[in-house]
Design a protein around this motif. Structure first.
Motif, PDB file in Angstrom:
ATOM      1  N   ALA A  61       0.833  -1.211   0.000  1.00  0.00           N
ATOM      2  CA  ALA A  61       0.000   0.000   0.000  1.00  0.00           C
ATOM      3  C   ALA A  61       0.864   1.255   0.000  1.00  0.00           C
ATOM      4  N   VAL A  62       1.944   1.260   0.762  1.00  0.00           N
ATOM      5  CA  VAL A  62       2.845   2.420   0.796  1.00  0.00           C
ATOM      6  C   VAL A  62       3.497   2.619  -0.560  1.00  0.00           C
ATOM      7  N   ILE A  63       3.987   1.536  -1.173  1.00  0.00           N
ATOM      8  CA  ILE A  63       4.601   1.640  -2.495  1.00  0.00           C
ATOM      9  C   ILE A  63       3.579   2.122  -3.525  1.00  0.00           C
ATOM     10  N   GLY A  64       2.362   1.609  -3.443  1.00  0.00           N
ATOM     11  CA  GLY A  64       1.316   2.038  -4.369  1.00  0.00           C
ATOM     12  C   GLY A  64       0.974   3.514  -4.205  1.00  0.00           C
ATOM     13  N   CYS A  65       0.919   3.979  -2.964  1.00  0.00           N
ATOM     14  CA  CYS A  65       0.633   5.407  -2.724  1.00  0.00           C
ATOM     15  C   CYS A  65       1.757   6.287  -3.247  1.00  0.00           C
ATOM     16  N   LEU A  66       2.995   5.845  -3.075  1.00  0.00           N
ATOM     17  CA  LEU A  66       4.124   6.622  -3.603  1.00  0.00           C
ATOM     18  C   LEU A  66       4.085   6.686  -5.132  1.00  0.00           C
ATOM     19  N   THR A 100       1.235   9.028  -6.100  1.00  0.00           N
ATOM     20  CA  THR A 100       1.617  10.420  -5.856  1.00  0.00           C
ATOM     21  C   THR A 100       2.573  10.924  -6.933  1.00  0.00           C
ATOM     22  N   ALA A 101       3.544  10.107  -7.307  1.00  0.00           N
ATOM     23  CA  ALA A 101       4.490  10.507  -8.347  1.00  0.00           C
ATOM     24  C   ALA A 101       3.790  10.675  -9.689  1.00  0.00           C
ATOM     25  N   ALA A 102       2.852   9.786 -10.006  1.00  0.00           N
ATOM     26  CA  ALA A 102       2.135   9.888 -11.275  1.00  0.00           C
ATOM     27  C   ALA A 102       1.263  11.138 -11.309  1.00  0.00           C
ATOM     28  N   LEU A 103       0.554  11.407 -10.215  1.00  0.00           N
ATOM     29  CA  LEU A 103      -0.279  12.613 -10.175  1.00  0.00           C
ATOM     30  C   LEU A 103       0.565  13.876 -10.227  1.00  0.00           C
ATOM     31  N   HIS A 104       1.707  13.847  -9.588  1.00  0.00           N
ATOM     32  CA  HIS A 104       2.615  15.002  -9.631  1.00  0.00           C
ATOM     33  C   HIS A 104       3.057  15.268 -11.060  1.00  0.00           C
ATOM     34  N   ASP A 105       3.437  14.196 -11.771  1.00  0.00           N
ATOM     35  CA  ASP A 105       3.874  14.361 -13.155  1.00  0.00           C
ATOM     36  C   ASP A 105       2.744  14.845 -14.051  1.00  0.00           C
ATOM     37  N   LEU A 106       1.534  14.347 -13.819  1.00  0.00           N
ATOM     38  CA  LEU A 106       0.427  14.718 -14.695  1.00  0.00           C
ATOM     39  C   LEU A 106      -0.101  16.125 -14.426  1.00  0.00           C
TER      40      LEU A 106
END
Length: 50
Positions: free
Chosen positions: A33-38, A41-47
């Motif tokens: 779950a932590v890896i998935g959230c990271l 978060t990275a994907a949303l930041h990039d988008l």
């Protein structure tokens, strides 16, 4: 009449534990779950912000 007594019942053998048993362990689920959230978060930041 049938004899339904269990005079020589074999003890239950342990079943092999597979992938679903491993995924049901709480520490592994927390880690995933932590890896998935990271990653999310990275994907949303990039988008959204780049």
């Amino acid at each position: 009449m049938l004899d339904t007594t269990q005079s020589e019942a074999a003890p239950p053998q342990e079943e092999p534990r597979g992938c679903l048993f491993a995924l049901s362990q709480p520490p592994l689920m927390i880690f995933l779950a932590v890896i998935g959230c990271l990653l999310l978060t990275a994907a949303l930041h990039d988008l959204l912000w780049l």
